[in-house]
Design a protein around this motif. Structure first.
Motif, mmCIF file in Angstrom:
data_model
loop_
_atom_site.group_PDB
_atom_site.id
_atom_site.type_symbol
_atom_site.label_atom_id
_atom_site.label_comp_id
_atom_site.label_asym_id
_atom_site.label_seq_id
_atom_site.Cartn_x
_atom_site.Cartn_y
_atom_site.Cartn_z
ATOM 1 N N ALA A 109 0.699 -1.455 -0.178
ATOM 2 C CA ALA A 109 -0.282 0.237 0.054
ATOM 3 C C ALA A 109 1.332 0.608 -0.015
ATOM 4 O O ALA A 109 0.547 1.986 -0.826
ATOM 5 N N VAL A 110 2.013 1.350 1.157
ATOM 6 C CA VAL A 110 2.938 2.372 1.036
ATOM 7 C C VAL A 110 3.443 2.628 -1.160
ATOM 8 O O VAL A 110 3.608 3.343 -1.232
ATOM 9 N N THR A 162 -9.548 -6.409 9.201
ATOM 10 C CA THR A 162 -9.158 -7.769 9.077
ATOM 11 C C THR A 162 -8.919 -8.354 9.982
ATOM 12 O O THR A 162 -8.924 -7.712 10.933
ATOM 13 N N GLU A 163 -8.906 -9.592 9.870
ATOM 14 C CA GLU A 163 -9.732 -10.304 11.004
ATOM 15 C C GLU A 163 -8.231 -11.895 10.917
ATOM 16 O O GLU A 163 -8.176 -12.349 9.840
ATOM 17 N N ALA A 243 -1.780 -15.167 12.722
ATOM 18 C CA ALA A 243 -1.795 -15.008 11.138
ATOM 19 C C ALA A 243 -0.714 -14.215 9.965
ATOM 20 O O ALA A 243 -2.193 -13.370 9.494
ATOM 21 N N LEU A 244 0.156 -13.899 10.003
ATOM 22 C CA LEU A 244 0.667 -12.533 9.805
ATOM 23 C C LEU A 244 0.709 -12.386 7.639
ATOM 24 O O LEU A 244 1.426 -13.632 7.717
ATOM 25 N N PRO A 245 0.088 -11.876 7.080
ATOM 26 C CA PRO A 245 -0.016 -11.610 5.630
ATOM 27 C C PRO A 245 0.856 -12.352 4.995
ATOM 28 O O PRO A 245 2.737 -10.897 6.495
ATOM 29 N N GLY A 246 1.360 -13.345 4.335
ATOM 30 C CA GLY A 246 2.785 -13.019 3.881
ATOM 31 C C GLY A 246 4.097 -14.597 4.167
ATOM 32 O O GLY A 246 4.615 -14.542 3.716
ATOM 33 N N THR A 293 -5.770 -2.729 0.008
ATOM 34 C CA THR A 293 -4.759 -3.694 -0.944
ATOM 35 C C THR A 293 -4.664 -5.009 0.461
ATOM 36 O O THR A 293 -5.168 -5.388 1.444
ATOM 37 N N PRO A 294 -5.208 -5.825 -0.750
ATOM 38 C CA PRO A 294 -5.096 -7.149 0.213
ATOM 39 C C PRO A 294 -3.441 -7.600 0.688
ATOM 40 O O PRO A 294 -2.331 -7.617 0.468
#
Length: 294
Positions: A109-110, A162-163, A243-246, A293-294
């Protein structure tokens, strides 16, 4: 005395001729003269000397011309900046959040925001708890806070984005590593790497443990989620983290497994602001970019 009076006066001093200014402004010489006369009446002193070939500022006129020219230049610059802010072209966005949030939730997103708004300054301020983020919002030192959402806070609006489900981070040689998921009863036997004491995520987890009747032992605590995962990778314990994105199972010298814990209630994260309807267009655009942003 009006701003138009000062603008016309400065223009006359520079041109040295009332009729030339009148032509530039598309008005009569008399109208230009009236602007100067109003200034002379209010200041009580002559500001222009008439000469056969035009006019020139008196000593008092030169003082007023210099001050007015500086003031008008500053005001014009400010008005341009205000216009850019209104159009979302320039300015700053101030964000407070935890130490690892930008990496996990905002990196793409940045980049996207910067490509759309190349003149905008992004300021990131690290806090260690949602409480500190709320304090920064209340003191008006930041525009946006990315937090673990919790109970309502007076004067602060929260918006979920998000959750996150919880996972147990273990080394691949751990007895639990072969499982597809972990039951909460299994957590009573782990060597728990505890999350920061004043963090909302730890409070959320402790509340869930109490409700489920689970007691975990711990001899290690950390300042952030990434450090907890690293210590688990080094074999120093088990980390219960969102559970962090990526984040995925990782190979390498110390392979890591991230095992879902489906019985733990998900962690809600998102934005906090003082008032959504009072956000600048830039701050709103940044928040929307991160959300989309996903």
């Amino acid at each position: 005395m009006t701003l138009d009076d000062l603008r016309v006066f400065v223009a006359v001093c520079r041109a040295g001729n009332l009729s030339a200014v009148a032509r530039d402004l598309g008005c009569t010489q008399s109208a230009v003269s009236q602007h100067v006369k109003r200034l002379e009446k209010e200041t009580g002193i002559r500001l222009l000397e008439r000469h056969p070939r035009g006019v020139a500022p008196t000593p008092a006129g030169r003082v007023l011309q210099a001050a007015a020219a500086d003031g008008i230049a500053g005001l014009d610059s400010a008005l341009r900046s205000v216009g850019e802010l209104a159009r979302g072209e320039a300015g700053s966005v101030r964000v407070t959040t935890g130490a690892t949030t930008v990496r996990h939730f905002m990196a793409e997103a940045v980049v996207a925001f910067r490509s759309r708004h190349p003149k905008v300054t992004l300021e990131f301020r690290t806090e260690t708890s949602s409480h500190d983020c709320f304090a920064a919002l209340a003191s008006n030192t930041v525009d946006l806070a990315w937090i673990t959402l919790g109970r309502p806070v007076r004067g602060i609006e929260q918006r979920p984005v998000t959750e996150l489900p919880w996972v147990l981070a273990v080394r691949s040689d751990d007895p639990l590593a072969d499982r597809s998921h972990v039951q909460v009863a299994d957590l009573a036997h782990i060597r728990h790497i505890r999350l920061p004491e004043n963090s909302s995520s730890r409070a959320h987890l402790d509340t869930a443990f109490a409700r489920l009747g689970i007691h975990v032992t711990s001899d290690t605590s950390v300042a952030d989620w990434d450090t907890a995962i690293l210590l688990a990778e080094l074999g120093l314990g088990h980390a219960i983290v969102p559970a962090l994105p990526g984040r995925q199972d990782r190979n390498g010298p110390h392979p890591l497994r991230l095992l879902p814990i489906p019985d733990l209630p998900k962690l809600s994260v998102g934005w906090a602001v003082r008032r959504w309807d009072a956000l600048s267009p830039l701050a709103r655009a940044f928040a929307d970019t991160v959300t989309a942003t996903p």
